[in-house]
Design a protein around this motif. Sequence first.
Motif, short mmCIF file in Angstrom:
data_model
loop_
_atom_site.label_atom_id
_atom_site.label_comp_id
_atom_site.label_asym_id
_atom_site.label_seq_id
_atom_site.Cartn_x
_atom_site.Cartn_y
_atom_site.Cartn_z
N ILE A 19 0.85 -0.98 0.14
CA ILE A 19 -0.16 0.01 -0.16
C ILE A 19 0.72 1.12 -0.14
CG2 ILE A 19 -2.29 1.03 1.20
CD1 ILE A 19 -2.53 -1.45 2.17
N LYS A 23 0.76 4.57 -2.63
CA LYS A 23 1.14 6.26 -2.03
C LYS A 23 1.54 7.03 -2.80
CE LYS A 23 -2.57 5.12 1.59
NZ LYS A 23 -2.45 5.79 3.18
N LEU A 36 -4.77 -1.82 -6.47
CA LEU A 36 -4.69 -1.07 -5.48
C LEU A 36 -6.93 -1.05 -4.85
CD1 LEU A 36 -3.96 0.25 -2.41
CD2 LEU A 36 -4.09 2.06 -3.74
N SER A 38 -9.83 0.52 -2.87
CA SER A 38 -10.29 1.21 -1.87
C SER A 38 -11.46 0.95 -1.65
CB SER A 38 -9.98 2.88 -2.66
OG SER A 38 -8.63 2.91 -2.16
N ARG A 48 -11.00 1.90 3.17
CA ARG A 48 -9.98 0.75 3.73
C ARG A 48 -8.85 0.66 1.88
NH1 ARG A 48 -9.43 2.82 8.69
NH2 ARG A 48 -11.47 1.97 9.94
N GLN A 49 -7.73 0.05 2.42
CA GLN A 49 -7.10 -0.09 1.72
C GLN A 49 -6.11 -1.03 1.39
OE1 GLN A 49 -4.82 3.57 0.81
NE2 GLN A 49 -5.97 3.79 -0.72
N THR A 50 -6.56 -2.23 0.50
CA THR A 50 -5.38 -3.51 0.75
C THR A 50 -4.97 -3.42 -0.68
OG1 THR A 50 -5.17 -5.65 0.87
CG2 THR A 50 -7.21 -4.83 0.49
N TRP A 76 -11.88 -6.87 3.86
CA TRP A 76 -12.06 -6.35 2.58
C TRP A 76 -12.64 -5.99 1.69
CZ3 TRP A 76 -11.96 -8.04 -2.32
CH2 TRP A 76 -10.66 -9.61 -2.63
N ARG A 94 -6.40 5.35 -12.12
CA ARG A 94 -7.55 4.70 -10.66
C ARG A 94 -9.05 4.75 -11.60
NH1 ARG A 94 -6.98 7.12 -6.06
NH2 ARG A 94 -8.97 7.74 -5.73
#
Length: 157
Positions: A19, A23, A36, A38, A48-50, A76, A94
């Motif tokens: 992560i 970022k 990634l 979200s 929340r992210q993974t 997730w 994205r």
Amino acid sequence: MRFPDPPKGLRAIPWRFPILLYKIGLGKLFGTRALLLSVKGRKSGKIRQTVLEIIHHLPEENSYYVASGFGTRSQWFQNLQNDPRVIIQVGSKRLNATGHRLNPEEAGTVLVAYAQKYPQAIRWLSKKLDYQITHTPEGYRDFAKELPIIKFNAREE
């Protein structure tokens, strides 16, 4: 089948490190092998992210497939069941997306294709996570009946 518990505390650091790479703008290092995710937390409402491995990609449909390695207990995965609208990032791109779990037949087809393309990866993962898999097409189809495989249908932001 019993899936392992998701790691917590210090044991989660190696799982969370990718992560940070996203970022700081290094998500492109993963190419099209990881994304990634979200997703909105089902209890907190916070994002929340993974990072998840892409096990299959259909460019013509702009869809990405991932597996929930810790089964239905992954946070997730539970968050996605609550709200399937997510944002995924593949490399530096994205995308808004909607995720849904594949039925066992579709999941089996995807998992067999992944195992044929990346046989060492599935063997390593099955050993690392202590999965009891018979490494044959039939064994992967049986495993896919338990393993949640998610398809993200993406669209450009």
